[in-house]
Design a protein around this motif. Sequence first.
Motif, PDB file in Angstrom:
ATOM      1  N   TYR A 203      44.828  36.512  13.418  1.00 12.92           N
ATOM      2  CA  TYR A 203      43.631  36.864  14.186  1.00 12.92           C
ATOM      3  C   TYR A 203      42.587  35.757  14.105  1.00 12.92           C
ATOM      4  O   TYR A 203      41.971  35.392  15.100  1.00 12.92           O
ATOM      5  N   LEU A 204      42.399  35.217  12.920  1.00 16.08           N
ATOM      6  CA  LEU A 204      41.392  34.186  12.727  1.00 16.08           C
ATOM      7  C   LEU A 204      41.763  32.918  13.483  1.00 16.08           C
ATOM      8  O   LEU A 204      40.895  32.248  14.053  1.00 16.08           O
ATOM      9  N   GLY A 205      43.041  32.589  13.525  1.00 19.88           N
ATOM     10  CA  GLY A 205      43.492  31.434  14.307  1.00 19.88           C
ATOM     11  C   GLY A 205      43.135  31.600  15.776  1.00 19.88           C
ATOM     12  O   GLY A 205      42.637  30.669  16.427  1.00 19.88           O
ATOM     13  N   ASP A 206      43.365  32.785  16.312  1.00 24.66           N
ATOM     14  CA  ASP A 206      43.023  33.074  17.708  1.00 24.66           C
ATOM     15  C   ASP A 206      41.515  32.988  17.933  1.00 24.66           C
ATOM     16  O   ASP A 206      41.050  32.453  18.949  1.00 24.66           O
ATOM     17  N   ILE A 207      40.742  33.497  16.984  1.00 24.70           N
ATOM     18  CA  ILE A 207      39.278  33.479  17.095  1.00 24.70           C
ATOM     19  C   ILE A 207      38.762  32.046  17.096  1.00 24.70           C
ATOM     20  O   ILE A 207      37.956  31.663  17.940  1.00 24.70           O
TER      21      ILE A 207
ATOM     22  N   SER B 192      41.356  28.897   4.181  1.00 24.30           N
ATOM     23  CA  SER B 192      40.466  29.198   3.059  1.00 24.30           C
ATOM     24  C   SER B 192      39.600  30.429   3.328  1.00 24.30           C
ATOM     25  O   SER B 192      39.183  31.109   2.393  1.00 24.30           O
ATOM     26  N   LEU B 193      39.341  30.725   4.603  1.00 26.19           N
ATOM     27  CA  LEU B 193      38.542  31.900   4.944  1.00 26.19           C
ATOM     28  C   LEU B 193      39.335  33.195   4.905  1.00 26.19           C
ATOM     29  O   LEU B 193      38.783  34.258   4.625  1.00 26.19           O
ATOM     30  N   THR B 194      40.610  33.110   5.208  1.00 27.92           N
ATOM     31  CA  THR B 194      41.428  34.305   5.386  1.00 27.92           C
ATOM     32  C   THR B 194      41.384  35.282   4.221  1.00 27.92           C
ATOM     33  O   THR B 194      41.174  36.477   4.434  1.00 27.92           O
ATOM     34  N   PRO B 195      41.570  34.857   2.974  1.00 28.33           N
ATOM     35  CA  PRO B 195      41.533  35.844   1.875  1.00 28.33           C
ATOM     36  C   PRO B 195      40.207  36.588   1.790  1.00 28.33           C
ATOM     37  O   PRO B 195      40.184  37.796   1.538  1.00 28.33           O
ATOM     38  N   ASP B 196      39.100  35.888   2.060  1.00 28.45           N
ATOM     39  CA  ASP B 196      37.789  36.542   2.016  1.00 28.45           C
ATOM     40  C   ASP B 196      37.649  37.568   3.134  1.00 28.45           C
ATOM     41  O   ASP B 196      37.118  38.656   2.926  1.00 28.45           O
ATOM     42  N   LEU B 197      38.118  37.222   4.326  1.00 28.08           N
ATOM     43  CA  LEU B 197      38.006  38.133   5.458  1.00 28.08           C
ATOM     44  C   LEU B 197      38.971  39.316   5.334  1.00 28.08           C
ATOM     45  O   LEU B 197      38.673  40.412   5.799  1.00 28.08           O
ATOM     46  N   ALA B 198      40.114  39.099   4.710  1.00 26.89           N
ATOM     47  CA  ALA B 198      41.105  40.172   4.562  1.00 26.89           C
ATOM     48  C   ALA B 198      40.671  41.183   3.507  1.00 26.89           C
ATOM     49  O   ALA B 198      41.055  42.352   3.573  1.00 26.89           O
ATOM     50  N   GLU B 199      39.868  40.738   2.559  1.00 27.84           N
ATOM     51  CA  GLU B 199      39.413  41.621   1.489  1.00 27.84           C
ATOM     52  C   GLU B 199      38.610  42.781   2.076  1.00 27.84           C
ATOM     53  O   GLU B 199      37.733  42.596   2.910  1.00 27.84           O
ATOM     54  N   GLY B 200      38.965  43.970   1.676  1.00 26.98           N
ATOM     55  CA  GLY B 200      38.258  45.146   2.144  1.00 26.98           C
ATOM     56  C   GLY B 200      38.782  45.704   3.458  1.00 26.98           C
ATOM     57  O   GLY B 200      38.213  46.625   4.009  1.00 26.98           O
TER      58      GLY B 200
END
Length: 96
Positions: free
Chosen positions: A81-85, A62-70
Amino acid sequence: MQVRIPDGEEPDQASSSSDRDDAQPEQGVTPDQKPTPLTGAELVAARYRELRAEERSRSANSLTPDLAEGTVYTVGTVRKYLGDIKRAERQATAGD
């Protein structure tokens, strides 16, 4: 690259207004030091750390689209990347 020198001016006498803009270094960076751009994982981690704790607790999907934006990264890349983090974050808390 070609540079046009206006008639009547020597190269060392020519000055443009854009030179003045470039003369001021960015804050926190000395004139001989260039800022290092963040890599993909570093950029995602930086954006992730900017989130509030309640937002960070959301699932990676659910976070990925927000973090990928921009960014220039695809949702799939940011998800990796987020999975690793998040995995490293869990291991750090489990190790304490």
